[in-house]
Design a protein around this motif. Structure first.
Motif, PDB file in Angstrom:
ATOM      1  N   LEU A   1       0.793  -1.015  -0.123  1.00  0.00           N
ATOM      2  CA  LEU A   1      -0.076   0.103  -0.041  1.00  0.00           C
ATOM      3  C   LEU A   1       0.808   1.307   0.028  1.00  0.00           C
ATOM      4  O   LEU A   1       2.184   1.359   0.547  1.00  0.00           O
ATOM      5  N   ASP A   2       0.352   2.379  -0.307  1.00  0.00           N
ATOM      6  CA  ASP A   2       0.881   3.803  -0.196  1.00  0.00           C
ATOM      7  C   ASP A   2       0.724   4.104   1.393  1.00  0.00           C
ATOM      8  O   ASP A   2      -0.143   4.438   1.992  1.00  0.00           O
ATOM      9  N   THR A   3       2.117   4.116   1.967  1.00  0.00           N
ATOM     10  CA  THR A   3       1.883   4.257   3.387  1.00  0.00           C
ATOM     11  C   THR A   3       1.852   5.614   3.771  1.00  0.00           C
ATOM     12  O   THR A   3       1.427   5.947   4.814  1.00  0.00           O
ATOM     13  N   GLN A   4       1.803   6.543   2.776  1.00  0.00           N
ATOM     14  CA  GLN A   4       1.385   8.020   3.052  1.00  0.00           C
ATOM     15  C   GLN A   4      -0.022   8.107   3.315  1.00  0.00           C
ATOM     16  O   GLN A   4      -0.732   8.980   4.034  1.00  0.00           O
ATOM     17  N   SER A   5      -0.833   7.147   2.694  1.00  0.00           N
ATOM     18  CA  SER A   5      -2.180   6.986   2.947  1.00  0.00           C
ATOM     19  C   SER A   5      -2.835   6.347   3.978  1.00  0.00           C
ATOM     20  O   SER A   5      -3.869   6.313   4.224  1.00  0.00           O
ATOM     21  N   HIS A   6      -1.732   5.666   4.779  1.00  0.00           N
ATOM     22  CA  HIS A   6      -2.253   4.734   5.689  1.00  0.00           C
ATOM     23  C   HIS A   6      -1.071   4.885   7.052  1.00  0.00           C
ATOM     24  O   HIS A   6       0.088   4.587   7.089  1.00  0.00           O
ATOM     25  N   ALA A   7      -1.348   5.882   7.616  1.00  0.00           N
ATOM     26  CA  ALA A   7      -0.585   6.499   8.783  1.00  0.00           C
ATOM     27  C   ALA A   7      -0.203   5.224   9.829  1.00  0.00           C
ATOM     28  O   ALA A   7       1.026   5.409  10.468  1.00  0.00           O
ATOM     29  N   VAL A   8      -0.928   4.124   9.978  1.00  0.00           N
ATOM     30  CA  VAL A   8      -0.409   3.078  11.028  1.00  0.00           C
ATOM     31  C   VAL A   8       0.753   2.308  10.314  1.00  0.00           C
ATOM     32  O   VAL A   8       1.274   1.324  11.065  1.00  0.00           O
ATOM     33  N   LEU A   9       1.084   2.468   8.774  1.00  0.00           N
ATOM     34  CA  LEU A   9       2.166   1.893   8.342  1.00  0.00           C
ATOM     35  C   LEU A   9       3.162   2.761   8.351  1.00  0.00           C
ATOM     36  O   LEU A   9       3.680   3.516   7.444  1.00  0.00           O
ATOM     37  N   LYS A  10       3.988   2.690   9.464  1.00  0.00           N
ATOM     38  CA  LYS A  10       4.819   3.875   9.982  1.00  0.00           C
ATOM     39  C   LYS A  10       6.504   3.166   9.799  1.00  0.00           C
ATOM     40  O   LYS A  10       7.129   4.418  10.260  1.00  0.00           O
ATOM     41  N   HIS A  11       6.823   2.065   9.370  1.00  0.00           N
ATOM     42  CA  HIS A  11       7.934   1.813   9.402  1.00  0.00           C
ATOM     43  C   HIS A  11       8.731   1.710   8.221  1.00  0.00           C
ATOM     44  O   HIS A  11       9.882   0.951   7.854  1.00  0.00           O
ATOM     45  N   LEU A  12       8.310   2.321   7.181  1.00  0.00           N
ATOM     46  CA  LEU A  12       8.946   2.385   5.932  1.00  0.00           C
ATOM     47  C   LEU A  12      10.290   2.837   5.646  1.00  0.00           C
ATOM     48  O   LEU A  12      11.350   2.069   5.329  1.00  0.00           O
ATOM     49  N   PRO A  13      10.713   3.963   6.573  1.00  0.00           N
ATOM     50  CA  PRO A  13      12.162   4.241   6.718  1.00  0.00           C
ATOM     51  C   PRO A  13      12.929   3.383   7.462  1.00  0.00           C
ATOM     52  O   PRO A  13      14.140   3.062   6.868  1.00  0.00           O
ATOM     53  N   TYR A  14      12.414   2.437   8.116  1.00  0.00           N
ATOM     54  CA  TYR A  14      13.332   1.121   8.790  1.00  0.00           C
ATOM     55  C   TYR A  14      13.534   0.136   7.729  1.00  0.00           C
ATOM     56  O   TYR A  14      14.409  -0.423   7.519  1.00  0.00           O
ATOM     57  N   LEU A  15      12.236  -0.206   7.102  1.00  0.00           N
ATOM     58  CA  LEU A  15      12.263  -1.443   6.093  1.00  0.00           C
ATOM     59  C   LEU A  15      13.419  -1.107   4.810  1.00  0.00           C
ATOM     60  O   LEU A  15      14.070  -1.966   4.601  1.00  0.00           O
ATOM     61  N   ASN A  16      13.345   0.351   4.662  1.00  0.00           N
ATOM     62  CA  ASN A  16      14.327   0.732   3.583  1.00  0.00           C
ATOM     63  C   ASN A  16      15.714   0.475   3.753  1.00  0.00           C
ATOM     64  O   ASN A  16      16.560   0.254   3.008  1.00  0.00           O
ATOM     65  N   THR A  17      16.030   0.388   5.235  1.00  0.00           N
ATOM     66  CA  THR A  17      17.537   0.159   5.355  1.00  0.00           C
ATOM     67  C   THR A  17      17.888  -1.375   5.546  1.00  0.00           C
ATOM     68  O   THR A  17      19.146  -1.801   5.549  1.00  0.00           O
ATOM     69  N   LEU A  18      16.804  -2.223   5.439  1.00  0.00           N
ATOM     70  CA  LEU A  18      17.216  -3.625   5.667  1.00  0.00           C
ATOM     71  C   LEU A  18      17.711  -4.326   4.359  1.00  0.00           C
ATOM     72  O   LEU A  18      17.405  -3.920   3.036  1.00  0.00           O
ATOM     73  N   PRO A  19      18.572  -5.438   4.383  1.00  0.00           N
ATOM     74  CA  PRO A  19      18.943  -6.041   2.971  1.00  0.00           C
ATOM     75  C   PRO A  19      17.863  -6.408   2.096  1.00  0.00           C
ATOM     76  O   PRO A  19      16.853  -7.186   2.699  1.00  0.00           O
ATOM     77  N   PRO A  20      18.025  -6.259   1.011  1.00  0.00           N
ATOM     78  CA  PRO A  20      16.805  -6.857   0.224  1.00  0.00           C
ATOM     79  C   PRO A  20      17.045  -8.153  -0.038  1.00  0.00           C
ATOM     80  O   PRO A  20      18.012  -8.787   0.425  1.00  0.00           O
ATOM     81  N   PRO A  21      16.131  -8.824  -0.559  1.00  0.00           N
ATOM     82  CA  PRO A  21      16.054 -10.131  -0.599  1.00  0.00           C
ATOM     83  C   PRO A  21      17.128 -11.051  -1.071  1.00  0.00           C
ATOM     84  O   PRO A  21      17.744 -11.941  -0.766  1.00  0.00           O
ATOM     85  N   PRO A  22      17.834 -10.412  -2.395  1.00  0.00           N
ATOM     86  CA  PRO A  22      18.876 -11.115  -2.851  1.00  0.00           C
ATOM     87  C   PRO A  22      20.033 -10.939  -1.973  1.00  0.00           C
ATOM     88  O   PRO A  22      21.055 -12.031  -2.243  1.00  0.00           O
ATOM     89  N   GLN A  23      20.076 -10.301  -0.928  1.00  0.00           N
ATOM     90  CA  GLN A  23      21.300 -10.318   0.017  1.00  0.00           C
ATOM     91  C   GLN A  23      21.037 -11.269   1.337  1.00  0.00           C
ATOM     92  O   GLN A  23      21.906 -11.370   2.027  1.00  0.00           O
ATOM     93  N   LEU A  24      19.707 -11.827   1.290  1.00  0.00           N
ATOM     94  CA  LEU A  24      19.552 -12.489   2.360  1.00  0.00           C
ATOM     95  C   LEU A  24      20.061 -14.102   2.203  1.00  0.00           C
ATOM     96  O   LEU A  24      20.097 -14.514   1.205  1.00  0.00           O
TER      97      LEU A  24
END
Length: 422
Positions: free
Chosen positions: A93-116
């Motif tokens: 979803l568009d997190t800007q339209s759903h305030a309860v989804l507030k952890h995108l800046p955190y998720l963006n720092t995590l290793p992408p699937p190819p690095q897991l």
């Protein structure tokens, strides 16, 4: 030193804006490491995460209930389903339209699937390289369990929105569940007396920022629960901080300490292994005790912890050997000890022969091959130490029973490696 990437800067700003703290002399390197940009003295607070940003099953349930508009959909979901699906909805979803989804800046720092690099992200050739170890079976079991959970989540979400159902792909769910397995702390860490001890009532939680540090065994760190502002309510005032008791020169990576964990657990849950890991173990159990087998015994290097396994083998041999025998025909205690030692020797040799050799096909990625080699080498060392233990017991029994003779020969399916132990 390279400047902090934009994702790191965004994460730092997001964390601080919610009452968190990130030491100014450290830089976030795409969620893979935290490196000192300037010298840092001992006892420095590296990072603090406010309780309001901690991701728990309760907070995930609340957010999903708001997004889905129907709490009955998630009523029976477990902690992993709730947290993993909450994370996935940041990508759906568009997190800007759903305030309860507030952890995108955190998720963006995590290793992408190819690095897991947990075994659920292995290629088939890489997974095949684990055959002959209990980690192979444990990986298949985990995949089956997680796939069943994912399908249940998709089925529930389908009742609300077909596009959301389609957006909850296996790749996304697997990545989110892997983040949880590799980064979660027990909820006991966010109590007034922080502890890494997992209890029956604790659950996995994600601590953005605090979970950014890589692992190094024996690192001197402390976790501290503190108050951000005594005038506010207890929930918003609390934060969990990671304090390092080591000094760091510029350019050095700062590490966390995940506690003593064998390579099997590190690979399955975290996606890495350490060479000559002193905490390596192998889990064995006694067969022939009904459908479920006997107890599970975790044996470490230098045959550490083997005493319980040995006593159970001796008891099983004694029971088998004396069944239906008259007292005058019963074997001596040293005959029983000798048979138990021979049985353990045979089983250790068999388990050693099952361990895979390093892959030379080139189909296994170098870093995965290294992990597997660290793990298999540890299993080989432990089994070799068990073999030495058995040989010592056999020599002792032979010496003390030299005048008695009459060695028994029993079923060699008594001891087996526990393929479901990891």
């Amino acid at each position: 030193m390279d400047p902090e990437p934009e994702l790191g800067k965004d994460f730092r700003a997001w964390l601080v804006s919610h009452g968190g703290h990130f030491h100014p002399n450290f830089s976030v390197v795409s969620g893979l490491s935290i490196v000192a940009t300037e010298p840092v003295a001992v006892d420095a607070t590296i990072v603090s995460c406010p309780l309001s940003l901690v991701i728990t099953s309760v907070s995930s349930r609340s957010a999903l209930s708001t997004v889905l508009g129907d709490e009955s959909v998630i009523e029976d979901w477990n902690e992993r389903q709730l947290i993993s699906t909450y994370l996935c909805f940041h990508w759906i979803l568009d997190t800007q339209s759903h305030a309860v989804l507030k952890h995108l800046p955190y998720l963006n720092t995590l290793p992408p699937p190819p690095q897991l690099r947990t075994p659920l992200h292995f290629t088939q050739a890489e997974l095949d390289a684990l055959k002959g170890t209990n980690l192979y079976g444990a990986t298949l079991d985990r995949r089956s369990e997680w796939e069943a959970e994912w399908l249940e989540c998709r089925k529930g979400i389908m009742r609300i929105d077909a596009s959301w159902h389609d957006g909850l792909t296996w790749e996304r769910y697997l990545a989110a569940a892997t983040y949880l397995s590799s980064r979660a702390f027990p909820s006991t860490l966010i109590s007034q007396t922080p502890s890494l001890v997992v209890t029956d009532s604790s659950e996995p939680v994600l601590l953005p920022g605090v979970d950014s540090l890589n692992h190094a065994r024996g690192q001197p760190v402390s976790w501290v629960v503190n108050s951000l502002d005594p005038s506010t309510s207890p929930e918003s005032a609390l934060s969990i901080s990671l304090v390092s008791h080591a000094a760091f020169p510029a350019g050095a990576e700062v590490f966390n300490n995940y506690g003593p964990k064998p390579n099997a657990e590190l690979i399955l849950g975290y996606g890495f292994a350490t060479p000559e890991n002193p905490d390596d173990t192998i889990v064995l159990k006694i067969g022939g005790h009904g459908a479920q087998g006997g107890n599970k015994w975790e044996v470490g290097r230098d045959a550490r912890g083997i005493e319980g396994l040995w006593e159970e083998i001796v008891a099983a041999v004694r029971s088998h050997a004396t069944e239906g025998e008259q007292d005058e025909d019963a074997p001596s205690e040293w005959d029983i000890m000798l048979e138990a030692a021979e049985l353990l020797t045979s089983m250790s040799t068999m388990l050693l022969s099952r361990l895979p050799e390093p892959s030379s096909s080139g189909a296994v990625r170098p870093d995965v091959a290294m992990m597997i080699e660290y793990y298999v080498s540890g299993q080989r060392d432990i089994l070799t130490s068990i073999l030495g233990f058995a040989e010592d017991k056999e020599a002792d029994a032979v010496t003390k029973s030299s005048s008695e003779g009459g060695v028994l020969h029993l079923d060699e399916d008594l001891v087996e490696e526990d393929e479901e132990a990891e």
